[in-house]
Design a protein around this motif. Sequence first.
Motif: not given
Lengths: 267, 159
Positions: A24, A31, B55, B60-62, B66, B69-75, B78, B114
């Motif tokens: 992540s 990005n 994760f 998938f949501i990102d 989005v 901040y692609f990668g914020l949701t899995p972070l 998790s 968030f």
Amino acid sequence: MRNFFIALVRHKDHVAFLFSFIISISLLLSNNSPRMLVVRGAALQVFNIIYSPVSWTKSMFIVEEENKLLKERIFLLTLQNEKMSAMANENSNLKTMLNFKDDTDLDILPAKVINKGMHPNLLSVSLNVGANDGVKINQPALTANGVIGKVIEVGKNSCIVQLMSDLNYRLSVKMLPSGATGILQWLHTDYCIVNEVPKNVKIEIDDTVVTSGFSNIYPGGLPVGKVVAVFDERWSSQKSVHVQIHSDLGGLQYLFVIIKAEPYDFN
Amino acid sequence: MILIKFILPSLAIFFFQFLFSEILSISTIRPDFPIIYVMYIALRQGRFQGVIIGFILGIFIDLAGVSSYFGLTPLTYSITAYITGILHIKSDNLNHYYYTASWIAILFFHFLIFSLVRYQTILMSDILLFSIKWFSTTAYTLGFMLILQLIYNVNPNKV
């Protein structure tokens, strides 16, 4: 080695968390990499195909009411258009007299909002136009009322527009009639804030806010909103201005992408 | 077994959020059904399953759209699943009220992370408005989670 694998299995939850954390963080840090943009563009295509039946169904429910509203609006705009045509003629004559050359040329592409993302807060929308229609990254996006965001991801037939409500969104604006400029960023709902405005500039409530034209992305003079509050702190040499944007973030159905825009020539 | 237990429900939750969350939105705030599902998995099945599901769902949501901040949701998913998994381990020893208060607190913590990222600007200028944003975003999802308790209780000891 065997003991290592046994330890991994025994602590699999910690190992899984560590891996997901590292991946992540690396995604967050990459990005803007070209590969990431390609992957996101391809994924966008797929999700927009999945969402298009829902989008079509929703549009069927509102088409009658929308049609009625559009007819009323067309009528009002026709009246306004006639009035503005007369004013434009007069303006053109005056410009010719002053030897003033206007190089502005906006090429606008209408687009339908097909997906508003999945996050708890509305930050971006997907449109049904993409590279095949001439859309490129960093092209401005507007509603009929004014600026709403910019294109940040492009697929072949769709694109993602970063809305003003995104944390990273900034817009260079000018407040009329004072001419004061500043950087606008979103605050909450449909309110934005412009910080670092010089204290000696006179700004009134209901002053118009437009794009300044200083950025490489937005041509000047595009409507943004109006001033609703001015905060003048004694201990600071600057003041903050609260702006209410014209566009309704919650009710986006159609947007316009500026495909081609030439900057104003002030010569 | 994995297909029925994890993959199909995950797909169902994902597509439900993807297709219908906008209908349930109130002034640009939408409920977050995937985090409810991730917490359920972590509380019922354990930390490992929760982290993996969180994760993958977050990715998938990102990917679905989005802007930054692609990668914020899995972070965040998790982290929330990892912390929630502690309750799964301690569920036998915890009083029911303490257990409930704990997962509610974890949900608030999830939306705090968030909100700290999304509403940084508001936090610096108006902490009251930031708090309102944080609480309203959390409360909306919490409301749905509390309703789901009536159908499927999250406490494994209270069937």
